[in-house]
Scaffold this active site. Structure first.
Site, short mmCIF file in Angstrom:
data_model
loop_
_atom_site.label_atom_id
_atom_site.label_comp_id
_atom_site.label_asym_id
_atom_site.label_seq_id
_atom_site.Cartn_x
_atom_site.Cartn_y
_atom_site.Cartn_z
N ASP A 31 0.84 -1.20 0.00
CA ASP A 31 0.00 0.00 0.00
C ASP A 31 0.87 1.25 0.00
O ASP A 31 0.57 2.24 -0.67
CB ASP A 31 -0.88 0.04 1.26
CG ASP A 31 -2.00 -0.99 1.17
OD1 ASP A 31 -2.09 -1.68 0.13
OD2 ASP A 31 -2.76 -1.11 2.16
N GLU A 33 3.96 1.63 -1.15
CA GLU A 33 4.56 1.90 -2.47
C GLU A 33 3.53 2.49 -3.42
O GLU A 33 3.82 3.40 -4.19
CB GLU A 33 5.12 0.59 -3.07
CG GLU A 33 6.42 0.15 -2.43
CD GLU A 33 6.76 -1.29 -2.82
OE1 GLU A 33 7.84 -1.49 -3.39
OE2 GLU A 33 5.94 -2.19 -2.57
N PHE A 34 2.34 1.93 -3.36
CA PHE A 34 1.25 2.42 -4.21
C PHE A 34 1.00 3.90 -3.95
O PHE A 34 0.94 4.71 -4.86
CB PHE A 34 -0.02 1.59 -3.96
CG PHE A 34 -1.16 1.92 -4.89
CD1 PHE A 34 -1.36 1.19 -6.07
CD2 PHE A 34 -2.05 2.95 -4.61
CE1 PHE A 34 -2.40 1.49 -6.94
CE2 PHE A 34 -3.09 3.26 -5.47
CZ PHE A 34 -3.27 2.52 -6.63
N SER A 80 -37.68 0.06 -16.18
CA SER A 80 -37.75 -0.61 -14.88
C SER A 80 -38.22 -2.04 -15.10
O SER A 80 -38.41 -2.47 -16.23
CB SER A 80 -38.70 0.13 -13.96
OG SER A 80 -39.94 0.23 -14.59
N ARG A 134 -30.10 7.48 -13.16
CA ARG A 134 -31.24 7.10 -13.96
C ARG A 134 -32.19 8.27 -14.25
O ARG A 134 -32.79 8.35 -15.30
CB ARG A 134 -31.99 6.00 -13.21
CG ARG A 134 -33.25 5.66 -13.87
CD ARG A 134 -34.00 4.68 -13.03
NE ARG A 134 -35.29 4.54 -13.60
CZ ARG A 134 -35.93 3.41 -13.71
NH1 ARG A 134 -35.37 2.33 -13.27
NH2 ARG A 134 -37.11 3.36 -14.22
N CYS A 416 -50.03 21.13 25.16
CA CYS A 416 -50.59 22.32 25.81
C CYS A 416 -51.50 21.98 26.99
O CYS A 416 -52.12 22.86 27.56
CB CYS A 416 -51.32 23.19 24.79
SG CYS A 416 -52.86 22.46 24.23
N CYS A 431 -56.89 17.61 20.15
CA CYS A 431 -56.70 18.70 21.10
C CYS A 431 -57.53 19.86 20.55
O CYS A 431 -57.28 20.33 19.45
CB CYS A 431 -55.23 19.09 21.19
SG CYS A 431 -55.01 20.70 21.97
S1 IVH Z 1 -31.86 -5.36 -14.81
C1 IVH Z 1 -34.92 -3.11 -17.90
N1 IVH Z 1 -30.58 -6.41 -12.81
O1 IVH Z 1 -33.69 -2.60 -10.31
C2 IVH Z 1 -34.34 -2.96 -16.56
N2 IVH Z 1 -31.74 -4.37 -12.44
O2 IVH Z 1 -36.63 -2.11 -11.21
C3 IVH Z 1 -33.14 -3.85 -16.42
N3 IVH Z 1 -31.51 -3.50 -10.17
O3 IVH Z 1 -33.46 0.31 -12.17
C4 IVH Z 1 -32.64 -3.85 -15.05
N4 IVH Z 1 -30.23 -5.12 -9.40
O4 IVH Z 1 -31.53 -0.17 -10.67
C5 IVH Z 1 -31.35 -5.39 -13.22
N5 IVH Z 1 -29.37 -7.46 -11.15
C6 IVH Z 1 -30.12 -6.45 -11.56
C7 IVH Z 1 -30.49 -5.40 -10.70
C8 IVH Z 1 -31.31 -4.37 -11.18
C9 IVH Z 1 -30.84 -3.98 -9.11
C10 IVH Z 1 -32.34 -2.29 -10.16
C11 IVH Z 1 -32.00 -1.34 -11.26
C12 IVH Z 1 -33.27 -1.05 -11.97
C13 IVH Z 1 -34.31 -1.58 -11.04
C14 IVH Z 1 -35.44 -2.16 -11.87
#
Ligand code: IVH
Length: 690
Positions: A31, A33-34, A80, A134, A416, A431
């Site tokens: 660590d 050296e790093f 999502s 997002r 109160c 109250c």
């Molecule tokens: S796949 C089309 N894989 O869950 C969406 N999402 O509700 C593809 N998340 O916004 C997402 N772990 O932030 C995927 N192994 C995983 C995940 C994951 C957490 C979250 C992600 C996404 C949300 C979806």
């Protein structure tokens, strides 16, 4: 060696050592050296800033301050996942996949659903270019400087095309992953805060979200956030399966969690779910479920997307965790309307990674229903992993009468000392001292200035308290009489709820200027917001809008009969009576007259509602809680302007329940029971963007 060459050499060397350390767990140098090499590089970069490379490991230590994160559009929208809490629906989903694929064989990849914030990270020529949140799914905040502090995230993958193709990647691609605060870091920070007697961080997810949005990247670096990568996107079709992409990403040095597994049918996926149901708590990151994804990309394409999410993937969410803990006592809170809410004071217990110390008991009936005594052990769980609630008594633990005292609901107001009253048919005790009870006065003014009402933002963060304490205001109408000199120089020390940090609120020139301006511009807020802000019992935002739409002026509303009021859509007996009573009371009329004299809007404008789109066509929606980007009326407008139908109660017909902060536990419980899908504000926005 010339500085330019030395900088090249050190950057490559240090990146190589980091890669070995974080991805292969090999320490090739000490660590010390790093650090020595890193210091040398930092110094050279300070002298020759133009020579600093984008992938310099010094980005990891941060130091760059970003005033405001620019908004950038996602190249590929961030969608999502549809959710389920039960096996039956999972099997139904699998059935839809089987049918959709017309009998072709298929495999799934099961992954842990990490609970942090989703990040979209772009590489160009193998070099990390940007990290974006997002946001609303279509566009997010560019938080590249903060993303670069994630030590497990390669800043560059190697210079030559040969090196890249050996890794099985091209140079231009985007990856998606979950940024998180490791549980260990979360616990360590909380231990430090506790030792300093400060308020603890609420949970790792919020702490991560907050940290990723910090302006000073060196603070971000000190918080040691991390990121798991779970998706690869590129213009070229490099991989045929998700499995191939995960293996290649891992080989290239990305932090792909080892927890994923390929399975050949839904039974194996369910076995995976069961396997991780407890074990997930040992992972470095908070988790809230499992994601099941079709492995083959061509098959994914065949299935496509629904309005808001891919058909080829689903999230299985684990049920709320329930734990038993000691009920140490009951305290009482007085709200703006005078309603007294009992709060259970609990022996702290960790539930889904959050320390729970208190839980609302709603009202006296709830205490009765649960049959609670102080000294009981009670089961606490988090409805929708959001609000803690007590579900019952743990009879297996210490229930000897010796230790227990029955809970006698308070008879007098804890603020109160006025005798409490309870109206026939109502659950809450009130109250009645509305004119003199301090939390009611403060609550009413806070209600008045909130965004959904008169929107006097500049008066937030504990300033109302100071004005009351200094005798400057007794009601919200007094705000309109405040002068610059009344405010200048006032101050008070507040303790931050989240971090316990002491914060001095002082009314300096600029602050006072903003307050006066805020108060002045609130005079332009529309009648419906003013009416809502007045705080008439049972007149929420929607009712206020319906009333102003109907009556158009305050005079018409003030003089309305019971019959008139009952003609207004959605106004029932209870609301109508409350309005009649409000306008009978001199105290209220005096307040109203002061507001009128201040020049607030008491006439409705004629508004024509315009359609924005049809993304929600055919959907039946309901929301609960509060949202970051919308007031209640705004979210309702959004739903309606996009073709959705808004309803007032949870039923099986609901397409989605949109769950905000401080969401109603009964709505969530009912939705869970009926298997209604719940979505977050972000998911709702992705739905709109689709
Ligand atoms: S796949 C089309 N894989 O869950 C969406 N999402 O509700 C593809 N998340 O916004 C997402 N772990 O932030 C995927 N192994 C995983 C995940 C994951 C957490 C979250 C992600 C996404 C949300 C979806």
């Amino acid at each position: 060696m010339a500085p330019a060459e030395r900088i090249q050499f050190l950057t490559d060397k240090l990146n190589y050592y980091s890669f070995q350390y974080y991805q292969n767990a090999v320490s090739e140098i000490s660590d010390q050296e790093f650090d020595l090499l890193l210091k040398e590089l930092e110094e050279l970069e300070r002298k020759y800033p133009d020579l600093k490379r984008e992938d310099s490991p010094t980005h990891r230590v941060g130091g760059e301050i970003t005033k405001e994160f620019p908004t950038v559009k996602h190249k590929y929208p961030m969608l999502s996942l549809s959710n389920t809490y039960n096996e039956e629906e999972l099997r139904e989903w699998d059935e839809r996949i089987r049918k959709g694929l017309n009998g072709q064989p298929y495999e799934y990849i099961c992954e842990i659903k990490f609970d942090g914030i989703s990040l979209s990270i772009s590489y160009e020529n193998g070099v990390l270019k940007s990290g974006v949140t997002r946001g609303d799914g279509t566009q997010g905040d560019d938080i590249t400087t903060n993303v670069k502090t994630l030590k497990s995230l390669p800043l560059s993958l190697g210079k030559s095309a040969g090196e890249l193709s050996a890794l099985g990647l091209n140079g231009d691609f985007e990856i998606r992953g979950e940024g998180f605060m490791p549980t260990k870091v979360f616990e360590r920070i909380n231990e430090e805060l506790q030792a300093e007697g400060k308020q603890l961080l609420a949970n790792p997810r919020n702490s991560a979200a907050g940290t990723f949005k910090m302006q000073d990247s060196s603070v971000v670096a000190s918080r040691e956030l991390d990121c798991y990568i779970y998706q690869f996107l590129s213009e070229e079709d490099i991989f045929k399966t998700h499995e191939e992409s995960l293996l290649a990403l891992r080989k290239a040095g990305f932090n792909v969690s080892d927890s994923w597994q390929k399975v050949s049918d839904i039974d194996e996926a369910i076995a995976y779910i069961n396997h991780w149901s407890e074990k997930r708590h040992t992972l470095p990151c908070a988790t809230d479920g499992i994601v099941i994804k079709l492995n083959n990309y061509a098959q994914r394409e065949d299935l496509g997307f629904t309005a808001k999410s891919p058909r080829w993937a689903i999230a299985y969410k684990y049920k709320a965790e329930s734990k038993s803990t000691l009920l140490k006592g009951v305290t009482y809170q007085v709200g703006r309307t005078g309603a007294v809410t009992p709060v259970a004071e609990l022996e702290p217990v960790i539930l889904s990674m959050t320390t729970v110390k208190r839980a609302t008991l709603h009202n006296a009936d709830e205490i009765e229903r649960l049959g609670l005594s102080v000294g009981d052990y009670v089961f606490v769980e988090k409805a929708g992993e959001i609000i803690p609630k007590i579900t019952g008594i743990d009879t297996s633990k210490r229930n000897e009468d010796l230790f227990k005292t029955r809970i006698e609901f308070v008879k007098k107001c804890p603020a109160c000392d006025t005798e409490l009253i309870r109206t026939e048919g109502e659950a809450a005790w009130y109250c009645p001292n509305e004119k003199g009870c301090p939390p009611q006065i403060k609550g009413r003014i806070e209600h008045f200035i909130q965004r959904k009402a008169l929107d006097i933002d500049s008066l937030g963060e504990g300033k109302i308290e100071i004005l009351i304490e200094n005798g400057l205001i007794k009601d919200a109408a007094d705000l309109y009489g405040l002068k610059f000199d009344d405010l200048l120089g006032l101050e008070k020390v507040h303790e931050d709820e989240l971090t316990g940090k002491k914060r001095k609120v002082s009314f300096k020139e600029k602050t006072v200027d903003n307050i006066i301006k805020g108060i002045e511009s609130s005079k332009q807020q529309p009648f419906a917001k003013v009416l809502f802000g007045m705080g008439i019992r049972f007149v929420g935002q929607t009712t206020a809008e319906k009333l102003t739409d109907y009556f158009k002026t305050i005079d018409a509303l003030e003089t309305a009969s019971l019959e008139d009021l009952l003609n207004v859509p959605d106004v029932g007996e209870k609301v109508a009576q409350s309005i009649l009573e409000y306008f009978k009371d001199d105290f209220n009329l005096n307040f109203l007259n002061k507001l009128k004299a201040a020049g607030l809007q008491f006439e409705a404008e004629n508004t024509i509602k315009e359609m924005e789109g049809s993304a929600l066509e055919g959907m039946i929606l309901l929301y609960t809680g509060t949202f970051k980007n919308y007031s209640r009326s705004e979210i309702e407008e959004k739903i309606e302007a996009n073709g959705g139908k808004l309803v007032s109660g949870v039923s099986k017909k609901l397409s989605y329940l949109i769950v905000g902060e401080a969401a109603g536990p009964s709505k969530i419980a009912k939705a869970e029971k009926l298997g209604v899908q719940m979505i977050s504000e972000e998911e709702f926005e992705a739905l709109l963007a689709y």
